[in-house]
Design a protein around this motif. Structure first.
Motif, short mmCIF file in Angstrom:
data_model
loop_
_atom_site.label_atom_id
_atom_site.label_comp_id
_atom_site.label_asym_id
_atom_site.label_seq_id
_atom_site.Cartn_x
_atom_site.Cartn_y
_atom_site.Cartn_z
N ALA A 1 0.83 -1.21 0.00
CA ALA A 1 0.00 0.00 0.00
C ALA A 1 0.86 1.25 0.00
CB ALA A 1 -0.92 0.00 1.22
N ALA A 2 2.04 1.18 0.65
CA ALA A 2 2.89 2.36 0.80
C ALA A 2 3.70 2.68 -0.44
CB ALA A 2 3.83 2.17 1.99
N VAL A 3 4.22 1.66 -1.12
CA VAL A 3 5.20 1.88 -2.19
C VAL A 3 4.67 2.77 -3.33
CG1 VAL A 3 6.48 0.74 -4.04
CG2 VAL A 3 6.62 -0.12 -1.70
N PRO A 4 3.49 2.50 -3.92
CA PRO A 4 3.03 3.39 -4.99
C PRO A 4 2.77 4.81 -4.51
CG PRO A 4 1.34 1.78 -4.41
CD PRO A 4 2.58 1.36 -3.72
N LEU A 5 2.31 4.95 -3.29
CA LEU A 5 2.09 6.30 -2.74
C LEU A 5 3.42 7.03 -2.57
CD1 LEU A 5 -0.62 5.57 -0.02
CD2 LEU A 5 -0.96 6.71 -2.23
N GLU A 6 4.44 6.31 -2.12
CA GLU A 6 5.77 6.91 -1.93
C GLU A 6 6.33 7.40 -3.26
OE1 GLU A 6 8.37 8.29 0.66
OE2 GLU A 6 7.18 6.62 1.45
N ILE A 7 6.16 6.61 -4.30
CA ILE A 7 6.67 6.99 -5.62
C ILE A 7 5.90 8.20 -6.15
CG2 ILE A 7 6.84 6.24 -8.02
CD1 ILE A 7 7.44 3.42 -6.96
N LEU A 8 4.59 8.18 -6.03
CA LEU A 8 3.78 9.31 -6.50
C LEU A 8 4.17 10.58 -5.76
CD1 LEU A 8 1.44 10.57 -8.08
CD2 LEU A 8 -0.12 9.75 -6.29
N ALA A 9 4.34 10.49 -4.44
CA ALA A 9 4.72 11.67 -3.65
C ALA A 9 6.07 12.21 -4.11
CB ALA A 9 4.76 11.31 -2.17
#
Length: 291
Positions: free
Chosen positions: A67-75
């Motif tokens: 759940a965290a990885v795609p959000l981290e990349i987008l951020a």
């Protein structure tokens, strides 16, 4: 080293990476900058994974991480676009809204109560945001007093970083969930390596041209990645010595270092009121996370 100098070094390393990215790597795309700051930094810290044994990881851990990885990349993509294209003094301070969003999301979705200290912290962060754009207000017209806050929505860089802060409010929760199953000192390098690997497909067919451009600017690239690696190592070393709330409160001084870099290197004007606004925002963050 004690946690306080470690955390200040962490904040300084992050702000220095931001300033170097803007000063020397402005010709790279947001995807390429994310590759430098995540993938290359992950490569630098990967040897740390060999220093500790891996625990048995349940499916819940991987659920938090996925759940965290795609959000981290987008951020990071939005973060890079913001600091590359817009003034540091009008972008970095809005990261102070991350704990504000954490509180608001908890209140709206989970019904968590906001303490009096937390509410005061939110008000201080908002007041700092108002001060950043106070010249938008007309002292003779009270109707214009909200213009400094409306200006955030009109300024693309400020708005981008506000979105980044909102995304980070979710990665803060997912990261906390994952660290139930892995020690922070191991989770930090592991997470950076994983995010760095997940980012690679975004380069796609441009990977070869990106590597060529990196080779032409090798030292600024390596220094930027090294600063991000230093930020990560000091972040988790500090976390091993003190509660997360204290560490995060001090780490947010990175926005003050960023404001100073903006005035010193990029000749951004309004240093006095930007520093005042940033200090008010850092004080608000401290009240929220320590409440």
């Amino acid at each position: 080293m004690e946690w306080l100098p470690l955390t200040l070094l962490c904040a300084f390393a992050l702000a220095s990476a931001d300033a170097l990215t803007k000063a020397r790597l402005g010709g790279f795309s947001a995807r390429e900058l994310a590759f430098i700051r995540l993938s290359l930094a992950g490569l630098l810290v990967s040897p740390l994974l060999l220093l500790q044994p891996f625990p048995a990881l349940p499916p819940a851990f991987w659920g938090w991480v996925l759940a965290a990885v795609p959000l981290e990349i987008l951020a990071m993509l939005l973060y890079m676009k913001a600091i590359r294209d817009y003034p540091l003094s009008l972008t970095l301070p809005y990261l102070a809204f991350t704990p504000v969003f954490v509180i608001l999301v908890g209140y709206l979705l989970l019904g968590e109560r906001v303490s009096g200290q937390g509410l005061l912290g939110i008000l201080l962060v908002v007041a700092g945001a108002w001060l950043l754009n106070f010249d938008e207000a007309d002292g003779n017209n009270w109707r214009s007093w909200l213009e400094p806050l409306r200006a955030i929505l009109r300024h693309p860089g400020s708005l981008l970083m506000l979105v980044v802060a909102f995304i980070y409010s979710f990665t803060a929760v997912t990261g906390k969930g994952a660290m139930q199953y892995m020690e922070p000192g191991l989770f930090g390098p592991f997470y950076f390596v994983l995010v760095g690997l997940a980012l690679l497909p975004l380069l796609g067919l441009k990977a070869r041209s990106t590597l060529c451009r990196i080779r032409r600017q090798l030292w600024p690239v390596l220094l930027t990645a090294g600063l991000m690696a230093l930020m990560l190592v000091t972040h988790f070393l500090a976390l091993q010595q003190v509660e997360t709330a204290y560490m995060i409160a001090v780490k947010r001084t990175s926005l003050l270092f960023g404001i100073l870099y903006g005035a010193w290197i990029f000749r951004e004007t309004g240093l006095g009121h930007h520093l005042l606004a940033g200090t008010v925002m850092v004080a608000g963050v401290a009240l929220i996370v320590l409440g």
